[in-house]
Write a protein that holds these residues in place. Structure first.
Motif, PDB file in Angstrom:
ATOM      1  N   MET A 288     -12.619  22.099  21.693  1.00  0.00           N
ATOM      2  CA  MET A 288     -13.663  22.260  22.713  1.00  0.00           C
ATOM      3  C   MET A 288     -13.106  22.841  24.008  1.00  0.00           C
ATOM      4  O   MET A 288     -13.795  23.576  24.714  1.00  0.00           O
ATOM      5  CB  MET A 288     -14.333  20.913  22.995  1.00  0.00           C
ATOM      6  CG  MET A 288     -15.578  21.007  23.872  1.00  0.00           C
ATOM      7  SD  MET A 288     -16.939  21.941  23.135  1.00  0.00           S
ATOM      8  CE  MET A 288     -17.543  20.727  21.940  1.00  0.00           C
ATOM      9  N   LEU A 289     -11.853  22.533  24.330  1.00  0.00           N
ATOM     10  CA  LEU A 289     -11.271  23.063  25.566  1.00  0.00           C
ATOM     11  C   LEU A 289     -11.164  24.579  25.504  1.00  0.00           C
ATOM     12  O   LEU A 289     -11.425  25.268  26.504  1.00  0.00           O
ATOM     13  CB  LEU A 289      -9.901  22.429  25.820  1.00  0.00           C
ATOM     14  CG  LEU A 289      -9.246  22.757  27.163  1.00  0.00           C
ATOM     15  CD1 LEU A 289     -10.166  22.407  28.327  1.00  0.00           C
ATOM     16  CD2 LEU A 289      -7.916  22.025  27.302  1.00  0.00           C
ATOM     17  N   ASP A 290     -10.789  25.130  24.334  1.00  0.00           N
ATOM     18  CA  ASP A 290     -10.724  26.593  24.197  1.00  0.00           C
ATOM     19  C   ASP A 290     -12.098  27.218  24.390  1.00  0.00           C
ATOM     20  O   ASP A 290     -12.232  28.269  25.030  1.00  0.00           O
ATOM     21  CB  ASP A 290     -10.166  26.967  22.818  1.00  0.00           C
ATOM     22  CG  ASP A 290      -8.681  26.665  22.688  1.00  0.00           C
ATOM     23  OD1 ASP A 290      -8.009  26.515  23.728  1.00  0.00           O
ATOM     24  OD2 ASP A 290      -8.192  26.575  21.542  1.00  0.00           O
ATOM     25  N   LYS A 291     -13.118  26.574  23.832  1.00  0.00           N
ATOM     26  CA  LYS A 291     -14.482  27.090  23.986  1.00  0.00           C
ATOM     27  C   LYS A 291     -14.924  27.030  25.444  1.00  0.00           C
ATOM     28  O   LYS A 291     -15.618  27.932  25.933  1.00  0.00           O
ATOM     29  CB  LYS A 291     -15.439  26.301  23.096  1.00  0.00           C
ATOM     30  CG  LYS A 291     -15.197  26.495  21.600  1.00  0.00           C
ATOM     31  CD  LYS A 291     -16.158  25.643  20.778  1.00  0.00           C
ATOM     32  CE  LYS A 291     -15.908  25.824  19.283  1.00  0.00           C
ATOM     33  NZ  LYS A 291     -16.815  24.974  18.457  1.00  0.00           N
ATOM     34  N   ALA A 292     -14.544  25.969  26.125  1.00  0.00           N
ATOM     35  CA  ALA A 292     -14.899  25.845  27.542  1.00  0.00           C
ATOM     36  C   ALA A 292     -14.172  26.896  28.379  1.00  0.00           C
ATOM     37  O   ALA A 292     -14.759  27.488  29.297  1.00  0.00           O
ATOM     38  CB  ALA A 292     -14.571  24.449  28.040  1.00  0.00           C
ATOM     39  N   ASN A 293     -12.914  27.119  28.071  1.00  0.00           N
ATOM     40  CA  ASN A 293     -12.166  28.150  28.798  1.00  0.00           C
ATOM     41  C   ASN A 293     -12.763  29.537  28.575  1.00  0.00           C
ATOM     42  O   ASN A 293     -12.699  30.400  29.455  1.00  0.00           O
ATOM     43  CB  ASN A 293     -10.702  28.133  28.377  1.00  0.00           C
ATOM     44  CG  ASN A 293      -9.928  26.990  29.011  1.00  0.00           C
ATOM     45  OD1 ASN A 293     -10.207  26.604  30.142  1.00  0.00           O
ATOM     46  ND2 ASN A 293      -8.956  26.444  28.289  1.00  0.00           N
ATOM     47  N   ALA A 294     -13.373  29.742  27.416  1.00  0.00           N
ATOM     48  CA  ALA A 294     -13.966  31.045  27.111  1.00  0.00           C
ATOM     49  C   ALA A 294     -15.174  31.335  27.997  1.00  0.00           C
ATOM     50  O   ALA A 294     -15.522  32.505  28.221  1.00  0.00           O
ATOM     51  CB  ALA A 294     -14.367  31.104  25.633  1.00  0.00           C
ATOM     52  N   ILE A 295     -15.835  30.283  28.503  1.00  0.00           N
ATOM     53  CA  ILE A 295     -16.986  30.492  29.388  1.00  0.00           C
ATOM     54  C   ILE A 295     -16.670  30.067  30.821  1.00  0.00           C
ATOM     55  O   ILE A 295     -17.571  29.908  31.643  1.00  0.00           O
ATOM     56  CB  ILE A 295     -18.230  29.733  28.875  1.00  0.00           C
ATOM     57  CG1 ILE A 295     -17.985  28.213  28.864  1.00  0.00           C
ATOM     58  CG2 ILE A 295     -18.644  30.228  27.497  1.00  0.00           C
ATOM     59  CD1 ILE A 295     -19.257  27.403  28.639  1.00  0.00           C
ATOM     60  N   ALA A 296     -15.390  29.920  31.125  1.00  0.00           N
ATOM     61  CA  ALA A 296     -14.988  29.445  32.452  1.00  0.00           C
ATOM     62  C   ALA A 296     -15.494  30.361  33.566  1.00  0.00           C
ATOM     63  O   ALA A 296     -15.927  29.884  34.626  1.00  0.00           O
ATOM     64  CB  ALA A 296     -13.475  29.312  32.526  1.00  0.00           C
ATOM     65  N   SER A 297     -15.452  31.662  33.344  1.00  0.00           N
ATOM     66  CA  SER A 297     -15.886  32.594  34.389  1.00  0.00           C
ATOM     67  C   SER A 297     -17.367  32.418  34.703  1.00  0.00           C
ATOM     68  O   SER A 297     -17.790  32.563  35.861  1.00  0.00           O
ATOM     69  CB  SER A 297     -15.607  34.037  33.966  1.00  0.00           C
ATOM     70  OG  SER A 297     -16.307  34.369  32.774  1.00  0.00           O
ATOM     71  N   GLU A 298     -18.170  32.084  33.696  1.00  0.00           N
ATOM     72  CA  GLU A 298     -19.589  31.851  33.929  1.00  0.00           C
ATOM     73  C   GLU A 298     -19.810  30.552  34.708  1.00  0.00           C
ATOM     74  O   GLU A 298     -20.651  30.491  35.606  1.00  0.00           O
ATOM     75  CB  GLU A 298     -20.347  31.810  32.604  1.00  0.00           C
ATOM     76  CG  GLU A 298     -21.807  31.425  32.708  1.00  0.00           C
ATOM     77  CD  GLU A 298     -22.668  32.429  33.467  1.00  0.00           C
ATOM     78  OE1 GLU A 298     -23.858  32.131  33.689  1.00  0.00           O
ATOM     79  OE2 GLU A 298     -22.148  33.506  33.854  1.00  0.00           O
ATOM     80  N   ILE A 299     -19.030  29.518  34.375  1.00  0.00           N
ATOM     81  CA  ILE A 299     -19.153  28.253  35.119  1.00  0.00           C
ATOM     82  C   ILE A 299     -18.757  28.471  36.579  1.00  0.00           C
ATOM     83  O   ILE A 299     -19.417  27.979  37.493  1.00  0.00           O
ATOM     84  CB  ILE A 299     -18.283  27.161  34.473  1.00  0.00           C
ATOM     85  CG1 ILE A 299     -18.702  26.918  33.019  1.00  0.00           C
ATOM     86  CG2 ILE A 299     -18.390  25.861  35.269  1.00  0.00           C
ATOM     87  CD1 ILE A 299     -17.819  25.931  32.281  1.00  0.00           C
ATOM     88  N   VAL A 300     -17.689  29.233  36.805  1.00  0.00           N
ATOM     89  CA  VAL A 300     -17.243  29.533  38.171  1.00  0.00           C
ATOM     90  C   VAL A 300     -18.309  30.324  38.918  1.00  0.00           C
ATOM     91  O   VAL A 300     -18.610  30.058  40.093  1.00  0.00           O
ATOM     92  CB  VAL A 300     -15.908  30.299  38.144  1.00  0.00           C
ATOM     93  CG1 VAL A 300     -15.579  30.851  39.530  1.00  0.00           C
ATOM     94  CG2 VAL A 300     -14.783  29.391  37.658  1.00  0.00           C
ATOM     95  N   ARG A 301     -18.903  31.313  38.244  1.00  0.00           N
ATOM     96  CA  ARG A 301     -19.951  32.117  38.886  1.00  0.00           C
ATOM     97  C   ARG A 301     -21.107  31.236  39.332  1.00  0.00           C
ATOM     98  O   ARG A 301     -21.611  31.363  40.459  1.00  0.00           O
ATOM     99  CB  ARG A 301     -20.457  33.191  37.926  1.00  0.00           C
ATOM    100  CG  ARG A 301     -21.532  34.100  38.547  1.00  0.00           C
ATOM    101  CD  ARG A 301     -22.211  34.965  37.515  1.00  0.00           C
ATOM    102  NE  ARG A 301     -23.080  34.192  36.623  1.00  0.00           N
ATOM    103  CZ  ARG A 301     -24.296  33.776  36.938  1.00  0.00           C
ATOM    104  NH1 ARG A 301     -24.808  34.034  38.151  1.00  0.00           N
ATOM    105  NH2 ARG A 301     -25.017  33.093  36.078  1.00  0.00           N
ATOM    106  N   LEU A 302     -21.528  30.341  38.471  1.00  0.00           N
ATOM    107  CA  LEU A 302     -22.631  29.449  38.807  1.00  0.00           C
ATOM    108  C   LEU A 302     -22.260  28.528  39.966  1.00  0.00           C
ATOM    109  O   LEU A 302     -23.053  28.316  40.897  1.00  0.00           O
ATOM    110  CB  LEU A 302     -23.015  28.623  37.583  1.00  0.00           C
ATOM    111  CG  LEU A 302     -23.731  29.382  36.456  1.00  0.00           C
ATOM    112  CD1 LEU A 302     -23.727  28.557  35.174  1.00  0.00           C
ATOM    113  CD2 LEU A 302     -25.154  29.738  36.871  1.00  0.00           C
TER     114      LEU A 302
END
Length: 396
Positions: A1-15
């Motif tokens: 799950m951590l790899d999957k979360a890192n894959a969308i990290a830029s979107e979380i940061v943008r939000l």
């Protein structure tokens, strides 16, 4: 799950940066709620309710049968002028995300992304309730904050367990604080007026002086924890406001005080209220009088032992057992405590300190976090929920 979360990290940061730039105070989170609802619609497959608890948003994802887990994030900001100099600093003068609720909201939107993927793969049975809560920092005219408002609107109806996180700007990235039992303190506040006649500064003997009375009252207030409360029970009595007087040669007729009370034990909580009243009554013994108003706040938060263990096991598996710091504690208050009264639950603290030696305390104009913490928080919440809904209780 951590790899999957890192894959969308830029979107979380943008939000997070979008929300940070447009902070809104308690029960005014209109733009934030709109952003949340729009993002959930983009993710797809999530039933959305808006206007829950006035300005909250609830998203429902799942199969309709099986258990339901709630995941909560608060959305409101504080009445503080931001002084970080960040390129995405607050665009609303006098309002700032100085406690990390922008991060909490962005993280939960990331969790919605991750869990939507898991449901789409057909791995889960049950439901997730995404609870985007207004007004954790303040109460409305009826004395209710966002959590009880959402509960009154049915946001936790049918929820079997509830989890949440809070960023910690003093804890290193990659560290987590989680413990069973007391997780946040009960909070009450008081407003008091010490009154006398006032008078001319040149003739103090002709009147009664509340500034002089202030000294024994303050001594009594600060002696409550030291001399009245069992030292085995944590408690705090802190003054935040002392105000009185208008001129050097005028003895005022009134001095105003404002303070906060913190405790874990329900009996100690009630004792503090009694002792504050006794402390103000000292003014009468020296020829004055007083008025006192008490505002009851949030109850003490309680982390369910089972749910705390779930989170601890998830953290251990994702980032290692040494990531868990059980030594830290505090007397901060959280209205998530209302939700854990409604359903067994737990909150953990997510390390988010920027490693440059600067202290960026919560509720200060320079508060900020290391955004590398965002995908870590999303992964822990999502994986805890995934294991629960997949029936992998042995893994938890």
């Amino acid at each position: 799950m951590l790899d999957k979360a890192n894959a969308i990290a830029s979107e979380i940061v943008r939000l997070r940066r979008d929300i940070h730039a447009h902070p809104e105070l308690a029960f005014q989170e209109v733009r934030t709620a709109q952003l949340v609802a729009e993002t959930l619609r983009e993710i797809g497959g999530i039933d959305i309710r808006t206007g829950v608890g006035k300005t909250g948003v609830v998203g429902h994802l799942g199969t309709g049968d099986g258990p339901t887990i709630g995941i909560r994030a608060d959305m409101d900001a504080l009445p503080i002028d931001e002084a970080t100099g960040l390129p995405f600093a607050s665009q609303n003068p006098g309002v700032m995300h100085a406690c990390g609720h922008d991060a909490h909201t962005a993280i939960l939107l990331g969790v919605a992304h991750l869990l939507k993927q898991e449901f789409a793969a057909g791995n889960l049975r049950g439901n997730v309730r995404f609870l985007f809560q207004p007004a954790e920092e303040a109460q409305d005219a009826e004395g209710l904050s966002g959590a009880p408002r959402m509960i009154n609107d049915g946001a936790l109806d049918g929820v079997d367990h509830v989890i949440a996180l809070h960023v910690d700007s003093g804890l290193p990235v990659g560290k987590i604080t989680i413990r069973e039992g007391a997780s946040s303190a009960a909070v009450d506040s008081f407003r008091g007026w010490i009154t006398g006649s006032g008078g001319h500064g040149a003739y103090p003997h002709l009147g009664t002086d509340p500034l002089w009375m202030l000294l024994p009252v303050m001594q009594a207030l600060h002696g409550i924890v030291a001399r009245r409360v069992n030292p085995m029970h944590p408690a705090v009595v802190s003054l935040g406001v002392v105000r009185g007087g208008t001129a050097s040669n005028v003895i005022p007729a009134e001095v105003y005080l404002e303070g906060t009370l913190r405790s874990f034990d329900p009996q100690v909580r009630e004792q503090l209220l009694v002792e504050v009243e006794r402390a103000f009554a000292v003014a009468r013994a020296v020829g004055g009088d007083y008025r006192l108003e008490i505002e009851r706040g949030y109850p003490a938060g309680h982390n369910d032992a089972t749910v705390s263990d779930w989170i601890s096991t998830t953290v251990t598996d994702l980032i290692g057992a040494d990531a868990i710091d059980r030594s830290r504690t505090g007397m901060g208050a959280e209205d998530f405590a209302y939700m854990t009264q409604k359903a067994p639950g737990a909150m953990f603290m997510l390390g988010a300190a920027i490693d440059d030696g600067v202290s960026r305390g919560h509720h200060t104009p320079i508060f900020d976090i290391d955004e590398r913490a965002l995908p870590i928080g999303a992964a822990i919440l999502a994986e805890t929920a995934r294991r629960y809904l997949a029936g992998n209780t042995n893994d938890l």
